[in-house]
Design an enzyme around this catalytic site. Structure first.
Site, PDB file in Angstrom:
ATOM      1  N   HIS A 104     -33.638 -18.738  46.776  1.00 10.00           N
ATOM      2  CA  HIS A 104     -32.952 -17.458  46.985  1.00 10.00           C
ATOM      3  C   HIS A 104     -31.734 -17.650  47.902  1.00 10.00           C
ATOM      4  O   HIS A 104     -30.633 -17.181  47.597  1.00 10.00           O
ATOM      5  CB  HIS A 104     -33.943 -16.454  47.593  1.00 10.00           C
ATOM      6  CG  HIS A 104     -33.353 -15.140  47.977  1.00 10.00           C
ATOM      7  ND1 HIS A 104     -33.427 -14.023  47.168  1.00 10.00           N
ATOM      8  CD2 HIS A 104     -32.661 -14.754  49.078  1.00 10.00           C
ATOM      9  CE1 HIS A 104     -32.818 -13.013  47.768  1.00 10.00           C
ATOM     10  NE2 HIS A 104     -32.339 -13.428  48.935  1.00 10.00           N
ATOM     11  N   GLU A 105     -31.937 -18.333  49.013  1.00  9.65           N
ATOM     12  CA  GLU A 105     -30.830 -18.518  49.966  1.00  9.65           C
ATOM     13  C   GLU A 105     -29.706 -19.356  49.370  1.00  9.65           C
ATOM     14  O   GLU A 105     -28.527 -19.032  49.529  1.00  9.65           O
ATOM     15  CB  GLU A 105     -31.351 -19.165  51.256  1.00  9.65           C
ATOM     16  CG  GLU A 105     -32.345 -18.315  52.037  1.00  9.65           C
ATOM     17  CD  GLU A 105     -31.799 -16.933  52.373  1.00  9.65           C
ATOM     18  OE1 GLU A 105     -30.577 -16.800  52.536  1.00  9.65           O
ATOM     19  OE2 GLU A 105     -32.606 -15.985  52.457  1.00  9.65           O
TER      20      GLU A 105
HETATM   21 ZN   LIG Z   1     -30.981 -12.498  50.156  1.00  6.98          ZN
END
Ligand SMILES: [Zn+2]
Length: 270
Positions: free
Chosen positions: A126-127
Site C-alpha cells: 500500500h505504501e
Molecule cells: Zn494510504
C-alpha cells in the site's frame, strides 16, 4: 490529414494521456517536479532517521526487511531501478509511510497489528503504491501541502537552529507537510489498496490478508486516535468490499507467483 500528421497526433495524444493518468486510470494533475519532491523527501527522511529512535530489535528489523525486499523486487522500472531505503522506528504508533524517491518508514507499533508476513506485505505494498502512483506530487500539484508543517520543514532543511537538534515534533510535522503521513484523498487510498495488492501478490504474499489487516486495524483503532496515515482509515465496509473485489484479479497473480517458486520466507519470530 496525411498519414504522417495523423501519426504525430496519435503520439502526442498518448504522451499527454500518459502524463495525466494514474495506474488505475484516474485522471491526475501533476505539475510539480518529481526531482524536487524527491530531494525534499530525502532530507526529511534523513531528519527522521537522526531524530526518531531506530529499532535495535534484530528480529523486527529482519522481518520488515525481508517483506519489503520481496515486494520491491517485483516493481516495474523506474521503481525497480532505484535503491529503496528502509527505516524501522521504535515507536508505538500504528503507522508506516513511503516517500518519493524510494524511502520507506515503518513504526514498530504496526508490527503488533500485522499478524504475519502477508499482512505486513499489505501495508508495505500500500505504501509503495502511493509512491509509484505519484500521490505526493498529486497533492503538491493541488496545493494541498501547506500549513504549519512547511515551516517546520523550512527549519529542518534550512538549518534554522545552529547546531541544534530538531525535536521529534518538528520532524514529524515536516513529514506530514510533505503529505507522507497524513491521509491522502479517498481516490488515492483506494488506488494504493488496489495497486498494493498487485505488488504483494506478485511477490508471493496472499492478497486476502489485506482484509484481515484492515479489520485488525479497525478493531485496534481507538475513537480518539491521532491523525495517522494508516489508522485514520477505518476498515469500513466499502474498503473491505473493494479489497475482496480485487481477489478475482490478484489471486491468479498470487498463484502464479507461488508456481514460479516465489515463497518469501519472512517470519514473525517473536
Ligand atoms: Zn494510504
Amino acid at each position: 490529414m496525411n498519414a504522417h500528421k495523423l501519426l504525430i497526433t496519435i503520439v502526442f495524444s498518448i504522451v499527454i494521456a500518459a502524463c495525466s493518468t494514474s495506474p488505475t486510470g484516474r485522471p491526475q494533475l501533476i505539475t510539480k517536479s518529481d526531482a524536487e519532491l524527491e530531494a525534499q523527501a530525502a532530507s526529511t527522511f534523513n531528519a527522521y532517521r537522526s531524530t526518531l529512535p531506530l529499532s535495535t530489535d534484530r528480529r523486527k528489523i529482519d522481518f520488515v526487511h525481508c517483506v519489503a525486499q520481496a515486494v520491491v523486487t517485483e516493481l516495474y522500472p523506474p521503481y525497480s531501478d532505484i535503491e529503496w531505503e528502509l527505516a524501522i522506528f521504535e515507536d508505538k504508533q500504528v503507522n508506516a509511510f513511503a516517500m518519493p524517491g524510494g524511502k520507506i518508514g515503518v513504526y514498530t507499533g504496526i508490527l503488533d497489528i500485522t499478524e504475519d508476513e502477508h499482512q505486513l506485505a499489505a501495508v508495505i505494498g500500500h505504501e509503495i503504491a502511493h509512491v509509484t502512483a505519484r500521490h505526493v506530487n498529486e497533492r503538491a500539484s493541488r496545493g494541498a501541502l501547506t500549513g504549519i508543517g512547511i515551516e517546520a520543514l523550512a527549519v529542518i532543511l534550512g538549518g534554522g537552529y545552529t547546531g541544534g537538534a530538531y525535536t521529534a515534533n518538528q520532524v514529524l510535522s515536516a513529514g506530514a507537510a510533505l503529505g507522507m503521513e497524513l491521509p491522502m484523498g479517498r481516490g488515492q487510498e483506494t488506488e494504493a489498496d488496489v495497486v498494493g495488492l498487485e505488488y504483494m501478490a506478485k511477490a508471493g504474499f496472499d492478497p486476502r490478508a489485506a482484509v484481515d489487516l484492515w479489520q485488525n486495524m479497525s478493531a485496534k483503532n481507538g475513537k480518539k486516535a491521532p491523525p495517522e496515515h494508516l489508522s485514520t482509515h477505518p476498515a469500513n465496509e466499502t474498503r473491505i468490499e473493494n479489497l475482496i473485489n480485487q481477489w478475482q484479479k490478484t489471486l491468479p497473480i498470487y498463484n502464479q507467483a507461488l508456481a514460479d517458486g516465489k515463497n518469501p520466507t519472512c517470519k514473525k519470530t517473536w
